[in-house]
Enzyme design. Structure first.
Site, short mmCIF file in Angstrom:
data_model
loop_
_atom_site.label_atom_id
_atom_site.label_comp_id
_atom_site.label_asym_id
_atom_site.label_seq_id
_atom_site.Cartn_x
_atom_site.Cartn_y
_atom_site.Cartn_z
N LYS A 113 0.81 -1.23 0.00
CA LYS A 113 0.00 0.00 0.00
C LYS A 113 0.83 1.26 0.00
O LYS A 113 0.45 2.29 -0.55
CB LYS A 113 -0.98 -0.01 1.17
N VAL A 140 -5.45 -2.92 -0.03
CA VAL A 140 -6.47 -2.35 0.85
C VAL A 140 -7.43 -3.45 1.28
O VAL A 140 -7.91 -4.22 0.44
CB VAL A 140 -7.29 -1.24 0.15
N LYS A 213 -4.19 3.66 2.72
CA LYS A 213 -5.30 2.93 2.11
C LYS A 213 -6.41 3.87 1.63
O LYS A 213 -6.98 3.66 0.56
CB LYS A 213 -5.84 1.90 3.11
N1 HSE Z 1 -1.08 -3.67 9.51
C1 HSE Z 1 -2.15 -3.74 8.57
C2 HSE Z 1 -3.45 -3.78 9.34
C3 HSE Z 1 -1.97 -4.95 7.73
O1 HSE Z 1 -3.41 -4.01 10.54
O2 HSE Z 1 -4.51 -3.58 8.75
C4 HSE Z 1 -2.88 -5.03 6.54
O3 HSE Z 1 -2.66 -3.98 5.65
#
Ligand code: HSE
Length: 415
Positions: A113, A140, A213
């Site tokens: 992302k 995303v 995102k």
């Molecule tokens: N660290 C991100 C989350 C991982 O917790 O959503 C997925 O993109």
């Protein structure tokens, strides 16, 4: 009867794939490609096989040990590799390898992302010029289909808004704090152990991951690149158990939301921050590591996308679907595209909303600043601490009122 690979029934030829980065997602991709090889072959009408895995580390005991390489030029110079899966992360080496892979005539699939949010317009442009695909469904919402639905299934709509719980780790932490009474640190540790958190969890907690995102979704929905530096971002570190209790008492829960909304002047207001979300509404019911994304179109109305937003297998599920797509459409481009940004981003002050405020002050000061408000009764509140909901205010109006009230400890928009 045994058919040599190239001549298996219904299969035209072999598609070789290279995976860059054997971390949580990259190793998940290798696993899924092996576990579901027969189904993948049937769906792609091609035999798809991982030929190389690039990583600077050694994995002598891995079942894929013979596939490891350390030098990207081996992949770059092998014409049989048609699809490169970039799961390195970050926007430096991954950026370089993605451009080199495209220039070498390979489609690129990624879960990265950060790279898409920083350089998506440029990489999509490059892929288009080279008649290749740059696909990032996994960037995303982990395993939730959202990129393809926005770019294809909702293509008949003028999109007005995208609003979502886009970070599994922070949603897990908030859910554990609110429902399980867990401390912030204990909840974060659990999220890390389950492979949800970023390598540096500040990207989760401070909202940068959600920011990337919403940049991707906003760029896709509104057709122009929205850069992370243009999106004001606040994480969850200022949210206390007291705020969660106040929200609960008033009929709300607390969620970290990424929002991108078209303004009447055509610009897009985009930001990330903790919000009060009314209980019983679809986003309020999104708990634990799950993500939920609401997309509003002029023809369809509201659509919700829901599922596991982080973790090895959900993310690998989306990456491998893109690999199948890239293999199947080697000579056809997906209509996934947006232009360079320009001046489309409007500041969050453009978006009117009601606000939740917790402050150490008296009622008279609150009313001098905000006029009539709705106080929230919280039995555990500290002495001299008040929590209240304002009426709907413009951004500048809210800032003026907030700045005129001393002792503000927390302020969150109400969705
Ligand atoms: N660290 C991100 C989350 C991982 O917790 O959503 C997925 O993109």
């Amino acid at each position: 009867m045994f058919f040599p690979r190239r001549q298996r029934k219904g299969v035209t030829h072999m598609v070789y794939v290279a995976i860059l980065g054997f971390g949580t997602v990259g190793s998940g991709v290798a696993k899924v490609m092996e576990k579901n090889a027969a189904t993948i072959q049937q769906r792609a009408k091609e035999v798809i096989e991982v030929k190389y895995i690039l990583d600077i580390r050694d994995f002598p005991d891995s079942p894929y040990a013979e596939k490891f390489v350390k030098d990207f030029s081996i992949i770059e110079n092998d014409p049989s590799v048609q699809v490169v899966v970039e799961t390195i992360g970050g926007a430096t080496i991954a950026y370089d390898f993605t451009k080199r892979a495209l220039l070498a005539g390979k489609s690129v699939v990624t879960s990265n992302k950060e790279l898409v949010a920083e350089h998506g317009a440029e990489l999509l442009h490059m892929a288009r010029d080279l008649n290749l695909n740059y696909l990032f469904e996994a960037s995303v919402g982990g395993g939730i289909p959202i990129i393809r639905p926005i770019s294809q299934c909702l293509a008949a709509n003028e999109l007005d808004e995208v609003c979502g719980i886009l970070n599994g780790t922070t949603n897990y932490i908030l859910s554990s704090m609110i429902k399980g009474g867990l401390s912030f640190d204990a909840a974060l540790e659990e999220a890390r152990a389950k492979g949800y958190a970023e390598a540096n969890p500040s990207a989760d907690i401070d909202g940068h991951d959600a920011c990337r995102k919403i940049c991707i979704l906003g760029s896709l929905a509104f057709g122009r690149h929205i850069y992370p530096r243009q999106v004001p971002t606040e994480g969850i570190s200022g949210v206390t158990l007291s705020d969660a209790a106040c929200a609960d008492a008033a009929g709300y829960t607390v969620k970290l939301l990424g929002r991108a909304k078209r303004m009447p002047d055509g610009r897009v207001c985009a930001f990330v921050g903790p919000h009060l979300v009314e209980k019983g509404t679809p986003l309020a019911g999104v708990e634990d590591v799950f993500n939920g994304i609401m997309v509003r179109g002029d023809v369809i109305g509201d659509v919700m996308f829901y599922g596991r937003g982080a973790g090895q297998m959900p993310t690998a599920s989306a990456v491998v679907a893109d690999v199948i797509d890239a293999a199947k459409h080697a000579h056809a481009r997906k209509y996934l595209y947006w232009e360079e940004g320009g001046d489309i981003v409007a500041p969050p002050e453009c978006m009117h909303s009601a606000w939740y405020v917790r402050a150490q002050c008296d009622e008279q000061s609150v009313e001098n600043a905000f006029g009539r408000v709705c106080y929230i009764k919280n039995e555990d509140a500290k002495t001299n601490e008040l929590a209240f909901l304002t009426c709907v205010l413009g951004g500048a109006e809210f800032e003026r009122a907030k700045n005129s009230l001393s002792g503000v400890r927390c302020a969150m928009r109400v969705l």
